[in-house]
Design a protein around this motif. Sequence first.
Motif, PDB file in Angstrom:
ATOM      1  N   VAL A 114       0.838  -1.196   0.000  1.00 54.30           N
ATOM      2  CA  VAL A 114       0.000   0.000   0.000  1.00 54.30           C
ATOM      3  C   VAL A 114       0.879   1.255   0.000  1.00 54.30           C
ATOM      4  N   HIS A 115       1.905   1.251   0.837  1.00 56.63           N
ATOM      5  CA  HIS A 115       2.795   2.421   0.885  1.00 56.63           C
ATOM      6  C   HIS A 115       3.583   2.581  -0.408  1.00 56.63           C
ATOM      7  N   ARG A 116       4.036   1.469  -0.986  1.00 62.45           N
ATOM      8  CA  ARG A 116       4.797   1.579  -2.226  1.00 62.45           C
ATOM      9  C   ARG A 116       3.916   2.069  -3.363  1.00 62.45           C
ATOM     10  N   GLY A 117       2.674   1.624  -3.411  1.00 65.21           N
ATOM     11  CA  GLY A 117       1.763   2.105  -4.439  1.00 65.21           C
ATOM     12  C   GLY A 117       1.518   3.596  -4.324  1.00 65.21           C
ATOM     13  N   PHE A 118       1.324   4.068  -3.093  1.00 63.78           N
ATOM     14  CA  PHE A 118       1.131   5.503  -2.878  1.00 63.78           C
ATOM     15  C   PHE A 118       2.397   6.275  -3.238  1.00 63.78           C
ATOM     16  N   PHE A 119       3.548   5.746  -2.834  1.00 65.49           N
ATOM     17  CA  PHE A 119       4.812   6.425  -3.114  1.00 65.49           C
ATOM     18  C   PHE A 119       5.125   6.464  -4.607  1.00 65.49           C
ATOM     19  N   ALA A 120       4.605   5.480  -5.365  1.00 58.93           N
ATOM     20  CA  ALA A 120       4.886   5.452  -6.799  1.00 58.93           C
ATOM     21  C   ALA A 120       4.398   6.721  -7.484  1.00 58.93           C
ATOM     22  N   LYS A 121       3.299   7.299  -6.966  1.00 61.62           N
ATOM     23  CA  LYS A 121       2.812   8.556  -7.558  1.00 61.62           C
ATOM     24  C   LYS A 121       3.294   9.780  -6.791  1.00 61.62           C
ATOM     25  N   ARG A 122       3.507   9.637  -5.468  1.00 56.75           N
ATOM     26  CA  ARG A 122       3.914  10.784  -4.663  1.00 56.75           C
ATOM     27  C   ARG A 122       5.424  11.022  -4.734  1.00 56.75           C
ATOM     28  N   TYR A 123       6.201   9.943  -4.737  1.00 54.25           N
ATOM     29  CA  TYR A 123       7.657  10.064  -4.776  1.00 54.25           C
ATOM     30  C   TYR A 123       8.222   9.165  -5.890  1.00 54.25           C
ATOM     31  N   PRO A 124       7.955   9.533  -7.146  1.00 56.31           N
ATOM     32  CA  PRO A 124       8.366   8.682  -8.268  1.00 56.31           C
ATOM     33  C   PRO A 124       9.873   8.577  -8.438  1.00 56.31           C
ATOM     34  N   GLU A 125      10.630   9.455  -7.779  1.00 51.84           N
ATOM     35  CA  GLU A 125      12.092   9.425  -7.943  1.00 51.84           C
ATOM     36  C   GLU A 125      12.679   8.048  -7.622  1.00 51.84           C
ATOM     37  N   THR A 126      12.112   7.376  -6.608  1.00 48.41           N
ATOM     38  CA  THR A 126      12.652   6.062  -6.222  1.00 48.41           C
ATOM     39  C   THR A 126      11.592   4.966  -6.186  1.00 48.41           C
ATOM     40  N   SER A 127      10.326   5.301  -6.388  1.00 48.67           N
ATOM     41  CA  SER A 127       9.266   4.282  -6.276  1.00 48.67           C
ATOM     42  C   SER A 127       8.520   4.012  -7.576  1.00 48.67           C
ATOM     43  N   LEU A 128       8.722   4.845  -8.599  1.00 45.46           N
ATOM     44  CA  LEU A 128       8.055   4.612  -9.889  1.00 45.46           C
ATOM     45  C   LEU A 128       8.964   3.736 -10.749  1.00 45.46           C
ATOM     46  N   ARG A 129       8.967   2.438 -10.423  1.00 49.90           N
ATOM     47  CA  ARG A 129       9.839   1.492 -11.105  1.00 49.90           C
ATOM     48  C   ARG A 129       9.016   0.311 -11.600  1.00 49.90           C
ATOM     49  N   PRO A 130       9.318  -0.201 -12.794  1.00 51.81           N
ATOM     50  CA  PRO A 130       8.504  -1.280 -13.369  1.00 51.81           C
ATOM     51  C   PRO A 130       8.353  -2.487 -12.444  1.00 51.81           C
ATOM     52  N   ALA A 131       9.405  -2.829 -11.689  1.00 49.27           N
ATOM     53  CA  ALA A 131       9.348  -4.022 -10.841  1.00 49.27           C
ATOM     54  C   ALA A 131       8.222  -3.952  -9.829  1.00 49.27           C
ATOM     55  N   TYR A 132       7.888  -2.743  -9.347  1.00 49.81           N
ATOM     56  CA  TYR A 132       6.839  -2.601  -8.343  1.00 49.81           C
ATOM     57  C   TYR A 132       5.442  -2.789  -8.941  1.00 49.81           C
ATOM     58  N   PHE A 133       5.318  -2.655 -10.265  1.00 52.78           N
ATOM     59  CA  PHE A 133       4.019  -2.813 -10.917  1.00 52.78           C
ATOM     60  C   PHE A 133       3.756  -4.255 -11.351  1.00 52.78           C
ATOM     61  N   VAL A 134       4.771  -5.095 -11.343  1.00 58.74           N
ATOM     62  CA  VAL A 134       4.634  -6.460 -11.855  1.00 58.74           C
ATOM     63  C   VAL A 134       3.553  -7.260 -11.129  1.00 58.74           C
ATOM     64  N   PRO A 135       3.482  -7.249  -9.776  1.00 56.04           N
ATOM     65  CA  PRO A 135       2.430  -8.039  -9.123  1.00 56.04           C
ATOM     66  C   PRO A 135       1.015  -7.625  -9.530  1.00 56.04           C
ATOM     67  N   THR A 136       0.779  -6.325  -9.728  1.00 57.24           N
ATOM     68  CA  THR A 136      -0.541  -5.887 -10.168  1.00 57.24           C
ATOM     69  C   THR A 136      -0.827  -6.388 -11.584  1.00 57.24           C
ATOM     70  N   ALA A 137       0.181  -6.339 -12.442  1.00 56.32           N
ATOM     71  CA  ALA A 137       0.036  -6.893 -13.792  1.00 56.32           C
ATOM     72  C   ALA A 137      -0.224  -8.395 -13.723  1.00 56.32           C
ATOM     73  N   PHE A 138       0.368  -9.051 -12.740  1.00 58.03           N
ATOM     74  CA  PHE A 138       0.176 -10.488 -12.557  1.00 58.03           C
ATOM     75  C   PHE A 138      -1.281 -10.795 -12.218  1.00 58.03           C
ATOM     76  N   ILE A 139      -1.906  -9.952 -11.402  1.00 54.91           N
ATOM     77  CA  ILE A 139      -3.324 -10.136 -11.074  1.00 54.91           C
ATOM     78  C   ILE A 139      -4.181 -10.024 -12.327  1.00 54.91           C
ATOM     79  N   VAL A 140      -3.890  -9.024 -13.164  1.00 57.50           N
ATOM     80  CA  VAL A 140      -4.617  -8.866 -14.427  1.00 57.50           C
ATOM     81  C   VAL A 140      -4.451 -10.115 -15.288  1.00 57.50           C
TER      82      VAL A 140
END
Length: 322
Positions: free
Chosen positions: A223-249
């Motif tokens: 939850v925190h990483r998802g929020f940080f991906a938009k709030r602090y993209p400098e270190t949290s907007l990385r493709p690896a963090y989106f993979v599990p959500t893509a896996f659900i799809v």
Amino acid sequence: MPQPKVSVLIPLKRLNDYVRESLEALRNQTYENFDVYVITDEPETMDVPGLNVHFLSSGPVPPNIKRMMAAKQSDAAIVALLDDDAFPVPEWLASAAPHFQDERIVGVGGPGITPPNDTPGQQASGAVYASALVSARFTYRYVPSKAREVDDCPSCNLIVRREPFLRHVPDCLKYWPGEDTKLCMLLTKGDKKTIVYDPCVAVYHHRRPLFWGHFRQVWNYAVHRGFFAKRYPETSLRPAYFVPTAFIVANLVFFGFLLWRPVQLPLLILASFYIIVLAITAIAATRSHRTNPIPVALGIYLTHITYGVGFLLGLLRPELDH
């Protein structure tokens, strides 16, 4: 060359067996010039012969506030952040201190290794985290790997210069967990300094047992990483963090199309490939963990689902609760 003084900061609610284990490990440090701050909710003390320990009480506040309180009372040049359920190897501080001779380096971190005496459920959790299918290129956080520069280091094992720590930590108090991500971002992206990962700067970190404790922790991180991906993209907007959500799809697509005969065979082949990779990864991850690969394989799959949903929820939230 004289050793810079280090203050080890250990926040917790109340004294427990884990912190006693941590203090015992600190007694065995090969480094000499350090003291320890143990910060509990209510006033508590214990006898720790041979170790300079300051016991503070803070009231029921998050660990990041406890650390700031202790750092303000310290006169050390460096503060070492350590969780109460982690205990360091004897060379922990001795391996970290030489890095600070370089003024460009503001912090040093290392792996949080699953202790060999953890329960099978804890070992299974550690094996899940150590799996490349879960942690991808971040497996170095859980098993020793080659030295490198990093811009995000968990606060269970982060040693940092005290002055910039105190300067930035007030801006990080809003988040727990996740405060370490923002702190490291301010230190590296804001101050243009370097954080080093050194495999010798290692601690043993007790895990939350698989399944419930593990998934609750994964959910909070996601939850925190998802929020940080938009709030602090400098270190949290990385493709690896989106993979599990893509896996659900991908799972939804798989089960949705499974009844469509023209694609049944390709989907089953794809599913079989995933199961084989999952089994191989689980077996590999258990080589250094005393547990069964079957719950580890199930844990890896369910970790993907848990993280994917939690990340998406964090991404959609306008703000996070404290």
